[in-house]
Design a protein around this motif. Structure first.
Motif, PDB file in Angstrom:
ATOM      1  N   UNK A 109      37.483  67.390  54.043  1.00 57.11           N
ATOM      2  CA  UNK A 109      37.653  66.220  53.187  1.00 57.11           C
ATOM      3  C   UNK A 109      39.130  65.897  52.982  1.00 57.11           C
ATOM      4  N   UNK A 110      39.985  66.924  52.973  1.00 55.55           N
ATOM      5  CA  UNK A 110      41.423  66.687  52.871  1.00 55.55           C
ATOM      6  C   UNK A 110      41.947  65.990  54.123  1.00 55.55           C
ATOM      7  N   UNK A 112      40.267  63.745  55.580  1.00 57.73           N
ATOM      8  CA  UNK A 112      39.719  62.391  55.546  1.00 57.73           C
ATOM      9  C   UNK A 112      38.346  62.287  56.174  1.00 57.73           C
ATOM     10  N   UNK A 113      37.667  63.423  56.359  1.00 62.00           N
ATOM     11  CA  UNK A 113      36.344  63.432  56.964  1.00 62.00           C
ATOM     12  C   UNK A 113      35.328  63.726  55.873  1.00 62.00           C
ATOM     13  N   UNK A 114      34.378  62.802  55.675  1.00 66.54           N
ATOM     14  CA  UNK A 114      33.327  62.990  54.678  1.00 66.54           C
ATOM     15  C   UNK A 114      32.217  63.819  55.305  1.00 66.54           C
ATOM     16  N   UNK A 115      31.966  64.982  54.735  1.00 68.93           N
ATOM     17  CA  UNK A 115      31.027  65.930  55.334  1.00 68.93           C
ATOM     18  C   UNK A 115      29.749  66.054  54.520  1.00 68.93           C
ATOM     19  N   UNK A 116      29.214  64.956  54.004  1.00 63.45           N
ATOM     20  CA  UNK A 116      28.048  65.050  53.129  1.00 63.45           C
ATOM     21  C   UNK A 116      26.736  65.188  53.888  1.00 63.45           C
ATOM     22  N   UNK A 117      26.640  64.663  55.081  1.00 56.53           N
ATOM     23  CA  UNK A 117      25.383  64.736  55.825  1.00 56.53           C
ATOM     24  C   UNK A 117      25.602  65.509  57.127  1.00 56.53           C
ATOM     25  N   UNK A 118      25.225  66.783  57.101  1.00 50.07           N
ATOM     26  CA  UNK A 118      25.543  67.683  58.214  1.00 50.07           C
ATOM     27  C   UNK A 118      24.848  67.280  59.511  1.00 50.07           C
ATOM     28  N   UNK A 119      23.557  66.997  59.473  1.00 46.95           N
ATOM     29  CA  UNK A 119      22.848  66.721  60.724  1.00 46.95           C
ATOM     30  C   UNK A 119      23.322  65.418  61.354  1.00 46.95           C
ATOM     31  N   UNK A 120      23.551  64.412  60.543  1.00 45.63           N
ATOM     32  CA  UNK A 120      24.046  63.152  61.080  1.00 45.63           C
ATOM     33  C   UNK A 120      25.430  63.303  61.670  1.00 45.63           C
TER      34      UNK A 120
END
Length: 188
Positions: A109-110, A112-120
């Motif tokens: 996230x630092x 700049x990558x949003x990692x909320x949906x792992x499979x997607x």
């Protein structure tokens, strides 16, 4: 100085006594010298500013390249930390474990990558649909995912969407034609 340290009025007074035209000539001379001096000084400042901005541009480019190289190294480190079985590839399970790690998630996230949906996210990174993500897919995928979408990304999506829509419309027309042909054969 132009007058050798004399005040201009004191230097102009003897000229005025000789002829008023000489005082006009003296005033024009002083004005020419002042504007000439100001022009030279302005040229020096402008040249210095242009050279500084060219240096700033080079520094900006160098900084951008260093940031990209640093980001690639950070993503590479994340990959190697996540590759539990040291196969050189990350499975979906390893990727999910990666995103469950709070430290790694904060690290991503630092960047700049949003990692909320792992499979997607894994499916986006797995370009070749192999079920595994190698280091090249991982790095290029994260570089594409970093930050906000750019205008070229949106335009590319619109283009691909229109292209797909035209292909689907053609398939539907052909299917309708085939369906009509089958219906007319059944009717006879």
């Amino acid at each position: 100085t132009v007058t050798g340290g004399l005040e201009w009025r004191a230097a102009a007074w003897p000229l005025t006594q000789v002829s008023p035209y000489y005082s006009v000539l003296w005033t024009c001379y002083i004005a020419f010298m002042i504007f000439g001096l100001l022009n030279v000084l302005t040229g020096i400042f402008v040249d210095a500013a242009v050279q500084a901005s060219a240096g700033d541009r080079d520094i900006m480019i160098q900084t951008q390249l260093e940031q990209r190289h640093s980001l690639i190294n950070m993503v590479r480190d994340v990959f190697y930390e996540s590759d539990i079985d040291a196969s050189g590839k990350i499975s979906e399970h390893e990727f999910t474990e990666l995103l469950n790690n709070k430290e790694t998630k904060a690290y991503l996230e630092a960047m700049g990558v949003d990692a909320t949906e792992a499979s997607g996210l894994f499916k986006l990174l797995d370009d070749d649909d192999s079920g595994h993500v190698d280091i090249e897919e991982f790095i290029t995928g994260f570089l594409r995912l970093k930050g906000q979408a750019k205008a070229i990304d949106v335009v590319t999506l619109l283009y691909e969407n229109r292209k797909m829509s035209r292909k689907l419309a053609k398939i539907f027309r052909e299917a309708k034609t085939i369906n009509n042909n089958i219906s007319s054969v059944k009717a006879h």
